[in-house]
Design an enzyme around this catalytic site. Structure first.
Site, PDB file in Angstrom:
ATOM      1  CD  GLU A 211     -11.677  11.957 -32.411  1.00  0.00           C
ATOM      2  OE1 GLU A 211     -11.787  10.745 -32.663  1.00  0.00           O
ATOM      3  OE2 GLU A 211     -11.416  12.392 -31.274  1.00  0.00           O
ATOM      4  CD  GLU A 322      -8.090   5.354 -32.110  1.00  0.00           C
ATOM      5  OE1 GLU A 322      -8.317   5.195 -30.900  1.00  0.00           O
ATOM      6  OE2 GLU A 322      -8.441   6.378 -32.725  1.00  0.00           O
TER       7      GLU A 322
END
Length: 407
Positions: A211, A322
């Site tokens: 990520e 997110e």
């Protein structure tokens, strides 16, 4: 306003060049030199040398209050790993075909180098972890390893997403440009981020992820600035992996980018937009996963041995935002995602990703074929996809969190 610590660059290791020892003065009870009575011209000369030396190594304060250590490349945390001990960083691999890279050595993407500072060749800049950083965390043992979740594991976890994803193929990387904002985060234990996920394995115990993106995390950094970050795990965030360089894993090769440092400039509502490029791809020769940031700056790589499933390829790529919703006040958080505005507001108002691509088995960039959208709570944070000649595949996403339709 965030507090400004006495921040400076510290060159760690005399291997970077000889440092002439300062002549010692007669012992005077360890009294600081500046407080001693200077009886001779020799004492005054020594004080001037000390002052010049301190000015040389103690650089001007970074606007974000960070202390950046310039660490010799072979002494960075990655080389504490048993499989890397005694090794040195690898040379960069060939970038995927179809990628236009402009190695922008003079570009400034982070606050700490806005003053013109940088780390010497042969070192990597590492944001120093302070006592204050550790004391902010809810668990010392999980500092830098906060349990985080990708889209399919968000139910009941407090993690909410507005993302696009593609699966059903073999993926060897992903690329996109995303604009940078400073979303409001309402408490220390929430965060807001925008990133690319490279995913393989099941979502229970053996999930592998790579990520990279930007995040606002008061718990991790002690402020509300958007910061460049990386993350990895090979067991669904249980025991492996971490943010940035807080464990042995990611190998950094770049002396201009500090992972975890604040990004500058940032986008403004109805004003100038600033975006960054991100690309993660698997080196066909050695199998490691490399990261590019900005306009061609190679940051480093995740060694293939860190993973199980990602030793071969990914089975999903994901792009988007997110947040964590702790419901600390008994209702939905007001933590913002992206710009804090819904996707329907469009350019200069909503956050976006543009020029989405994946890397195929032949190390070539290709368009996404079967992109799907998902928003966990579209009344809080939503997403809209589009395509045009200038931006290729793109989407707007984000939202304010709590509002009349998101109680």
């Amino acid at each position: 306003m965030i507090p400004i610590f006495v921040a400076f660059l510290v060159v760690v290791s005399s291997a970077l060049g000889p440092v002439l020892p300062l002549p010692s003065l007669p012992d005077s009870g360890h009294q600081p030199l500046a407080n001693r009575t200077l009886n001779t011209d020799k004492d005054i000369q020594k004080l001037r040398r000390v002052d010049a030396y301190l000015k040389k190594i103690n650089k001007p304060a970074s606007p974000d209050g960070d202390i950046i250590d310039c660490v010799p490349s072979h002494l960075q945390p990655a080389f504490d790993h048993p499989e890397l001990r005694g090794q040195k960083p690898l040379d960069p691999p060939a970038r995927p075909r179809g990628h236009n890279s402009t190695e922008a050595g003079s570009e400034s993407f982070q606050l700490w180098i806005d003053t013109g500072e940088s780390c010497p060749k042969g070192t990597v800049p590492i944001r120093r972890t302070t006592e204050k950083d550790i004391l902010r965390t809810s668990s010392i043992t999980r500092y830098g390893r906060r349990r985080r979740h990708v889209r399919r594991d968000s139910t009941g976890s407090g993690h909410e997403h507005a993302v696009v994803f593609e699966n059903g193929d073999q993926y060897y990387g992903a690329k996109a440009s995303l604009n940078v904002w400073a979303p409001r985060v309402t408490n220390t234990y929430e965060f807001s981020l925008s990133q690319i996920w490279i995913i393989s394995g099941s979502f229970d115990n053996d999930l592998n992820t790579i990520e990279a993106g930007w995040q606002v995390s008061p718990e991790l950094y002690g402020d509300n600035l958007p910061r460049f970050f990386t993350y990895w795990t090979s067991d669904a965030y249980h025991t492996t992996g971490c943010y940035n360089l807080l464990c042995s894993g990611f190998v950094q090769i770049n002396n201009k980018i500090a992972i975890g440092a604040a990004i500058s400039p940032r986008s403004s509502y109805n004003g100038r937009q600033f975006d960054i490029g991100l690309m993660v791809w698997k080196d066909p020769k050695h199998g490691h996963w490399w990261l590019e940031f900005g306009s061609g700056l190679l940051v480093g790589y995740w060694p293939t041995f860190l993973f199980s499933h990602l030793r071969s390829h990914a089975n999903m790529v994901q792009f988007g935002g997110e947040i964590v919703n702790t419901r600390s006040s008994g209702f939905h958080t007001s933590t913002q995602m992206g710009s804090g505005h819904f996707a329907r507001e469009g350019f200069r108002k909503a956050a976006y990703f543009r020029n989405l691509q994946t890397v195929d088995w032949d190390n070539s960039l290709v368009p996404l074929k079967n992109l799907r959208l998902l928003s966990d709570h579209s009344n809080c944070y939503d997403i809209r996809q589009g395509r045009n000649n200038a931006w290729g595949t793109y989407f707007y996403y984000g939202g304010p969190g709590r509002n009349v339709r998101c109680p």
